[in-house]
Design an enzyme around this catalytic site. Structure first.
Site, PDB file in Angstrom:
ATOM      1  N   LYS A   1       0.830  -1.213   0.000  1.00 11.48           N
ATOM      2  CA  LYS A   1       0.000   0.000   0.000  1.00 11.48           C
ATOM      3  C   LYS A   1       0.863   1.261   0.000  1.00 11.48           C
ATOM      4  O   LYS A   1       0.575   2.229  -0.708  1.00 11.48           O
ATOM      5  CB  LYS A   1      -0.957  -0.023   1.204  1.00 11.48           C
ATOM      6  CG  LYS A   1      -2.045  -1.079   1.042  1.00 11.48           C
ATOM      7  CD  LYS A   1      -2.785  -1.413   2.318  1.00 11.48           C
ATOM      8  CE  LYS A   1      -3.698  -2.619   2.084  1.00 11.48           C
ATOM      9  NZ  LYS A   1      -4.364  -3.114   3.301  1.00 11.48           N
TER      10      LYS A   1
ATOM     11  N   GLN B   1      -4.857  -1.905   9.595  1.00  4.91           N
ATOM     12  CA  GLN B   1      -4.595  -3.187   8.949  1.00  4.91           C
ATOM     13  C   GLN B   1      -5.136  -4.328   9.810  1.00  4.91           C
ATOM     14  O   GLN B   1      -4.812  -4.437  10.984  1.00  4.91           O
ATOM     15  CB  GLN B   1      -3.077  -3.348   8.716  1.00  4.91           C
ATOM     16  CG  GLN B   1      -2.710  -4.596   7.939  1.00  4.91           C
ATOM     17  CD  GLN B   1      -3.240  -4.590   6.502  1.00  4.91           C
ATOM     18  OE1 GLN B   1      -3.176  -3.586   5.799  1.00  4.91           O
ATOM     19  NE2 GLN B   1      -3.788  -5.712   6.070  1.00  4.91           N
TER      20      GLN B   1
ATOM     21  N   ASP C   1     -10.872   2.634   4.186  1.00  8.55           N
ATOM     22  CA  ASP C   1     -11.320   1.277   3.869  1.00  8.55           C
ATOM     23  C   ASP C   1     -12.840   1.165   3.790  1.00  8.55           C
ATOM     24  O   ASP C   1     -13.361   0.117   3.414  1.00  8.55           O
ATOM     25  CB  ASP C   1     -10.811   0.306   4.950  1.00  8.55           C
ATOM     26  CG  ASP C   1      -9.663  -0.545   4.442  1.00  8.55           C
ATOM     27  OD1 ASP C   1      -9.510  -0.663   3.211  1.00  8.55           O
ATOM     28  OD2 ASP C   1      -8.935  -1.091   5.288  1.00  8.55           O
TER      29      ASP C   1
END
Ligand code: NAD
Length: 279
Positions: free
Chosen positions: A50, A94, A117
């Site tokens: 990422k 994460q 997200d």
């Protein structure tokens, strides 16, 4: 046709770079913070991927690394600090978190406007109501690819295998928002093949290698294989690719299919958040 996820992701990144140039004219550099708790090697690898994607397009990114045994209070405090920093526009926690930490609670702490997200209940709720704001990146990547490929979604028979909060459920909502007919299957579905054979568009996110076999697929279907499984020293999806590619009209490979699209959509959402937060 093999759906080239890398090429589509590059196309998405080129568009994102243009959005970043527009922001630069206003003196805004989009910023993403990832929060990594513990030392799970797979999570470390995903975070690295990422950050290098951010570097490619010109998003400033930083990785907040926290100890495996961090308390829930301290994790929440760290997220609240990121919420307050104006140069951070997107925050990504994460997953999975180490045992003992409640991912739902941590996720709800992320400001919905910085929720790169798209997992915050406020964003999930908006998605369900048909007002897509920040949405989960894998579903967004699949919709992006279908739109780029010119596949008509209105009235399409869509079957999704897997009903996770990350892929199956939000993707079902995104297809419904585009007036597709949607069936969602999961581990308790009695006869999976009976459903998958209906699909004009079949998305498989189960985490079971070779779950989908040739006879379970309607000839001419578009297939998105989300699964990531290690078999021996190979990474494979959930679809028996070699056999299914002969009946499908289009299919994503693993690797090089849905994965790169997911990362490309994370960049897109970070830039979108930067736009929203600075206008
Ligand atoms: P999950 O692991 O939380 O849940 C699995 C889902 O599949 C559940 O709905 C379960 O009921 C269903 N399932 C399991 N076995 C099944 C079976 N035999 N028949 C029918 N349904 C079955 O789901 P997830 O987090 O969405 O992950 C699914 C897979 O996708 C994993 O391999 C994961 O690594 C991968 N993934 C890939 C990306 C990407 O960017 N490529 C993103 C997210 C997840």
């Amino acid at each position: 046709m093999i759906i080239d996820g890398k090429a589509l992701a590059q196309e998405a990144e080129a568009e994102t770079r243009q959005m970043i140039e527009m922001l630069a004219r206003r003196g805004v550099v989009p910023g993403l913070a990832t929060v990594l708790v513990g030392e799970n090697p797979a999570s470390q690898m995903y975070v690295r991927i990422k950050h290098s994607a951010c570097d490619r397009v010109g998003i400033r990114s930083e990785n907040v690394v926290l100890a495996e045994n961090i308390s829930e209070e301290l994790l929440i405090e760290k997220i609240l600090e990121l919420n307050l920093r104006p140069e951070i526009h997107g925050i990504l926690l994460q997953l999975p978190l180490p045992k003992g930490l409640n991912p739902q609670k941590a996720m709800m702490t992320i400001s919905p406007r910085k929720d790169a997200d798209g997992f915050h209940p406020e964003n999930m709720g908006a998605l369900l109501l048909g007002a897509e704001k920040m949405v989960p990146c894998t579903p967004r990547g699949i919709i992006f690819a279908l739109e780029k490929l010119g596949k008509k979604l209105e009235g399409a028979e869509v079957v999704i295998v897997g009903h996770s909060n990350v892929v199956g459920k939000p993707l079902a909502a995104m297809f419904l928002n585009r007036n597709a007919t949607v069936q969602v299957c999961h581990v308790f579905t009695r006869d999976l093949a009976e459903h998958t054979r209906d699909a004009d568009i079949l998305v498989v996110a189960a985490g079971v290698p070779a779950l989908i076999k040739k006879e379970m697929v309607k000839p001419g279907a578009y297939i998105f294989d989300v699964g990531i499984n290690r078999v021996g020293n190979k990474t494979v999806g959930d679809v028996d690719f070699e056999a299914v590619k002969d009946v499908a009209a289009a299919i994503t490979p693993v690797p090089g299919g849905v994965g790169p699209l997911t990362v490309a959509m994370l960049l897109r959402q970070t830039v979108q958040a930067a736009e929203n937060l600075t206008t």
